[in-house]
Write an enzyme that holds these catalytic residues in place. Sequence first.
Site, PDB file in Angstrom:
ATOM      1  CG  ASN A 109      -1.235  87.249  23.726  1.00 55.61           C
ATOM      2  OD1 ASN A 109      -0.361  86.843  23.684  1.00 55.61           O
ATOM      3  ND2 ASN A 109      -2.562  86.817  23.455  1.00 55.61           N
ATOM      4  CG  ASN A 121      -8.630  79.315  29.836  1.00 50.17           C
ATOM      5  OD1 ASN A 121      -8.466  79.099  28.563  1.00 50.17           O
ATOM      6  ND2 ASN A 121      -8.027  79.980  30.681  1.00 50.17           N
ATOM      7  CG  ASP A 171      -7.830  76.095  33.531  1.00 44.65           C
ATOM      8  OD1 ASP A 171      -8.868  76.915  33.853  1.00 44.65           O
ATOM      9  OD2 ASP A 171      -6.876  76.806  32.690  1.00 44.65           O
ATOM     10  CG  HIS A 201     -14.195  76.630  23.955  1.00 46.97           C
ATOM     11  ND1 HIS A 201     -13.166  77.142  23.646  1.00 46.97           N
ATOM     12  CD2 HIS A 201     -15.180  76.868  23.163  1.00 46.97           C
ATOM     13  CE1 HIS A 201     -13.398  78.077  22.532  1.00 46.97           C
ATOM     14  NE2 HIS A 201     -14.556  77.915  22.247  1.00 46.97           N
ATOM     15  CB  CYS A 256     -24.902  60.185  29.093  1.00 51.15           C
ATOM     16  SG  CYS A 256     -24.987  58.708  28.229  1.00 51.15           S
ATOM     17  CB  CYS A 268     -24.124  56.608  31.185  1.00 46.35           C
ATOM     18  SG  CYS A 268     -25.705  57.470  32.005  1.00 46.35           S
ATOM     19  CB  CYS A 281     -29.428  59.366  28.704  1.00 45.00           C
ATOM     20  SG  CYS A 281     -28.170  59.175  30.200  1.00 45.00           S
ATOM     21  CD  GLU A 291       2.583  85.215  20.214  1.00 50.00           C
ATOM     22  OE1 GLU A 291       3.981  85.186  20.564  1.00 50.00           O
ATOM     23  OE2 GLU A 291       2.080  84.475  19.600  1.00 50.00           O
TER      24      GLU A 291
HETATM   25  C1  BJW Z   1      -0.082  84.487  27.321  1.00 48.78           C
HETATM   26  C2  BJW Z   1       0.916  83.947  28.454  1.00 48.78           C
HETATM   27  C3  BJW Z   1       0.885  84.576  29.465  1.00 48.78           C
HETATM   28  C4  BJW Z   1       0.999  82.734  26.710  1.00 48.78           C
HETATM   29  N1  BJW Z   1       0.137  85.740  29.717  1.00 48.78           N
HETATM   30  N2  BJW Z   1      -0.762  85.828  27.593  1.00 48.78           N
HETATM   31  C5  BJW Z   1     -12.455  79.331   9.627  1.00 48.78           C
HETATM   32  C6  BJW Z   1     -13.085  80.528  10.063  1.00 48.78           C
HETATM   33  C7  BJW Z   1     -13.939  80.476  11.305  1.00 48.78           C
HETATM   34  C8  BJW Z   1     -14.149  79.477  11.797  1.00 48.78           C
HETATM   35  C9  BJW Z   1     -13.747  78.147  11.638  1.00 48.78           C
HETATM   36  C10 BJW Z   1     -12.964  78.157  10.437  1.00 48.78           C
HETATM   37  N3  BJW Z   1     -12.563  76.951  10.207  1.00 48.78           N
HETATM   38  C11 BJW Z   1     -13.198  76.060  11.166  1.00 48.78           C
HETATM   39  C12 BJW Z   1     -13.889  76.904  12.008  1.00 48.78           C
HETATM   40  C13 BJW Z   1     -14.413  76.509  13.226  1.00 48.78           C
HETATM   41  C14 BJW Z   1     -13.659  76.396  14.463  1.00 48.78           C
HETATM   42  C15 BJW Z   1     -12.441  77.146  14.335  1.00 48.78           C
HETATM   43  O1  BJW Z   1     -12.564  78.383  14.777  1.00 48.78           O
HETATM   44  N4  BJW Z   1     -11.270  76.936  13.833  1.00 48.78           N
HETATM   45  C16 BJW Z   1     -10.053  77.928  13.986  1.00 48.78           C
HETATM   46  C17 BJW Z   1      -8.923  77.241  14.431  1.00 48.78           C
HETATM   47  C18 BJW Z   1      -9.942  78.241  12.391  1.00 48.78           C
HETATM   48  N5  BJW Z   1     -14.384  76.475  15.546  1.00 48.78           N
HETATM   49  C19 BJW Z   1     -15.320  75.422  15.835  1.00 48.78           C
HETATM   50  O2  BJW Z   1     -15.245  74.158  15.656  1.00 48.78           O
HETATM   51  C20 BJW Z   1     -16.066  75.889  16.977  1.00 48.78           C
HETATM   52  N6  BJW Z   1     -17.483  75.269  16.779  1.00 48.78           N
HETATM   53  C21 BJW Z   1     -18.213  75.840  15.476  1.00 48.78           C
HETATM   54  O3  BJW Z   1     -17.650  76.933  14.829  1.00 48.78           O
HETATM   55  O4  BJW Z   1     -19.272  75.256  15.568  1.00 48.78           O
HETATM   56  C22 BJW Z   1     -20.254  75.578  14.376  1.00 48.78           C
HETATM   57  C23 BJW Z   1     -21.456  74.818  14.354  1.00 48.78           C
HETATM   58  C24 BJW Z   1     -22.404  75.399  14.571  1.00 48.78           C
HETATM   59  C25 BJW Z   1     -23.524  74.580  14.589  1.00 48.78           C
HETATM   60  C26 BJW Z   1     -23.575  73.194  14.710  1.00 48.78           C
HETATM   61  C27 BJW Z   1     -22.163  72.561  14.441  1.00 48.78           C
HETATM   62  C28 BJW Z   1     -21.197  73.241  14.621  1.00 48.78           C
HETATM   63  C29 BJW Z   1     -15.929  75.033  18.515  1.00 48.78           C
HETATM   64  C30 BJW Z   1     -14.553  75.309  18.754  1.00 48.78           C
HETATM   65  C31 BJW Z   1     -13.919  74.613  20.110  1.00 48.78           C
HETATM   66  C32 BJW Z   1     -12.454  74.921  20.655  1.00 48.78           C
HETATM   67  N7  BJW Z   1     -12.299  73.857  21.494  1.00 48.78           N
HETATM   68  C33 BJW Z   1     -10.856  73.865  22.093  1.00 48.78           C
HETATM   69  C34 BJW Z   1     -10.437  72.395  22.648  1.00 48.78           C
HETATM   70  C35 BJW Z   1     -11.229  72.381  23.844  1.00 48.78           C
HETATM   71  C36 BJW Z   1     -10.978  71.040  24.256  1.00 48.78           C
HETATM   72  C37 BJW Z   1      -9.627  70.449  24.757  1.00 48.78           C
HETATM   73  O5  BJW Z   1      -9.003  71.456  25.442  1.00 48.78           O
HETATM   74  O6  BJW Z   1      -9.105  69.576  24.247  1.00 48.78           O
HETATM   75  O7  BJW Z   1     -10.798  74.998  22.917  1.00 48.78           O
HETATM   76  S1  BJW Z   1      -9.613  74.109  20.642  1.00 48.78           S
HETATM   77  C38 BJW Z   1      -8.476  75.172  21.888  1.00 48.78           C
HETATM   78  O8  BJW Z   1      -8.573  76.551  21.341  1.00 48.78           O
HETATM   79  C39 BJW Z   1      -9.531  75.343  22.927  1.00 48.78           C
HETATM   80  C40 BJW Z   1      -9.406  76.875  23.557  1.00 48.78           C
HETATM   81  O9  BJW Z   1     -10.378  77.124  24.171  1.00 48.78           O
HETATM   82  C41 BJW Z   1      -9.197  77.372  21.991  1.00 48.78           C
HETATM   83  C42 BJW Z   1      -8.770  78.900  22.018  1.00 48.78           C
HETATM   84  O10 BJW Z   1      -7.375  78.773  22.247  1.00 48.78           O
HETATM   85  P1  BJW Z   1      -6.562  79.875  23.209  1.00 48.78           P
HETATM   86  O11 BJW Z   1      -7.075  79.822  24.551  1.00 48.78           O
HETATM   87  O12 BJW Z   1      -6.704  80.977  22.629  1.00 48.78           O
HETATM   88  O13 BJW Z   1      -5.150  79.286  23.244  1.00 48.78           O
HETATM   89  P2  BJW Z   1      -3.665  79.532  22.319  1.00 48.78           P
HETATM   90  O14 BJW Z   1      -2.972  78.387  22.777  1.00 48.78           O
HETATM   91  O15 BJW Z   1      -4.100  79.505  20.830  1.00 48.78           O
HETATM   92  O16 BJW Z   1      -3.407  80.881  22.767  1.00 48.78           O
HETATM   93  C43 BJW Z   1      -2.748  81.278  23.838  1.00 48.78           C
HETATM   94  C44 BJW Z   1      -2.351  82.687  24.027  1.00 48.78           C
HETATM   95  O17 BJW Z   1      -1.940  83.031  25.269  1.00 48.78           O
HETATM   96  C45 BJW Z   1      -1.444  83.068  22.958  1.00 48.78           C
HETATM   97  O18 BJW Z   1      -1.607  84.018  22.175  1.00 48.78           O
HETATM   98  C46 BJW Z   1       0.105  83.427  23.741  1.00 48.78           C
HETATM   99  O19 BJW Z   1       0.921  84.305  22.998  1.00 48.78           O
HETATM  100  C47 BJW Z   1      -0.844  83.591  24.918  1.00 48.78           C
HETATM  101  N8  BJW Z   1       0.149  83.591  26.288  1.00 48.78           N
HETATM  102  N9  BJW Z   1       1.331  82.846  27.896  1.00 48.78           N
HETATM  103  C48 BJW Z   1      -0.605  86.305  28.607  1.00 48.78           C
HETATM  104  N10 BJW Z   1       1.457  84.203  30.605  1.00 48.78           N
HETATM  105 ZN    ZN Z   2     -26.698  57.770  30.044  1.00 47.02          ZN
END
Ligand code: BJW
Ligand code: ZN
Length: 237
Positions: free
Chosen positions: A203, A91, A93, A108, A116, A137, A119, A205
């Site tokens: 979770n 998260n 937040d 994340h 920046c 910046c 820089c 679900e």
């Molecule tokens: C409750 C509840 C309650 C509800 N109680 N529960 C194929 C396979 C493997 C990897 C990849 C692939 N294709 C692409 C990739 C890579 C990609 C990836 O994983 N993609 C998948 C979607 C397939 N990953 C990346 O790109 C990462 N980087 C990377 O791999 O780099 C490689 C590299 C190496 C070297 C050089 C260059 C590159 C980076 C990932 C960054 C993720 N960023 C985000 C956005 C942040 C900015 C923003 O907020 O705008 O991060 S994406 C978004 O998803 C955010 C979250 O942290 C992240 C995870 O989501 P999260 O937290 O699980 O939320 P939800 O909504 O999905 O789920 C909520 C859950 O809560 C649900 O299950 C509900 O049921 C539950 N819930 N209420 C308990 N009250």
């Molecule tokens: Zn700068």
Amino acid sequence: MTFPKIAVLTGAGVSKGSGIATYRDGADSLWNNYHPQDLATPEAFARDPKLVWEFYDWRRRMMAPAKPNAAHLTLAEMEAVLPDFTLVTQNIDGLHREAGNRNILYLHGDIWSVRCTECDYRAEDRRVPLPELPPTCPRCGALLRPDIVWFGEALDPATLYRAEQAFSQADIALVVGTSAVVYPAAFLPHYTREKGGRIIEFNMEKTPLSRYAAETLLGPAEETLPAWWEEFKKQLV
Ligand code: BJW
Ligand code: ZN
């Protein structure tokens, strides 16, 4: 008495009870209403930094009044009680910090920090709304960006390494409110299991991780996590 080693991975679901939308579940979730490739990628920022900043400024406005809920507060108590406890969050937040956790690995990034694009300037900025979009910046005049990890960007290697170590060494991995589909974060609990530890999932679900979990406690984490911890604490004394 020996305390178990606990590593925790949290996702957006832990903050749902604080009024912050998740990414992927339900009609009000973020990616149901916006396309991540238009807003949360380096390509989107290169194409239209103002649009991307407007999106994040809006998110900051939504998040600013949010307060930690009982799940966040439970994790803060766990950190205070357990000698070997690591909190890893996806998260951005800041609610874990507000709840009182001090030792947090941000996989994340942090929406309250800017950095920046040219820089090495990086700073906390909690102003809501930001006075100028896109912000620039103060050191070199280049564009600032949110200090978060977009799709296709690498996670900070030192942070990821510390998270991998914590999950590899843990007796118990608690996985709270994540859909467990974004990598490499989703892989972390598997390190615990590979070394003979258990995964306990909280979770609403089942997720792709559930088949590897010793238990999936279904329901809002703000209810199930405090209840689990109350029971668990009894074994510690
Ligand atoms: C409750 C509840 C309650 C509800 N109680 N529960 C194929 C396979 C493997 C990897 C990849 C692939 N294709 C692409 C990739 C890579 C990609 C990836 O994983 N993609 C998948 C979607 C397939 N990953 C990346 O790109 C990462 N980087 C990377 O791999 O780099 C490689 C590299 C190496 C070297 C050089 C260059 C590159 C980076 C990932 C960054 C993720 N960023 C985000 C956005 C942040 C900015 C923003 O907020 O705008 O991060 S994406 C978004 O998803 C955010 C979250 O942290 C992240 C995870 O989501 P999260 O937290 O699980 O939320 P939800 O909504 O999905 O789920 C909520 C859950 O809560 C649900 O299950 C509900 O049921 C539950 N819930 N209420 C308990 N009250
Ligand atoms: Zn700068």
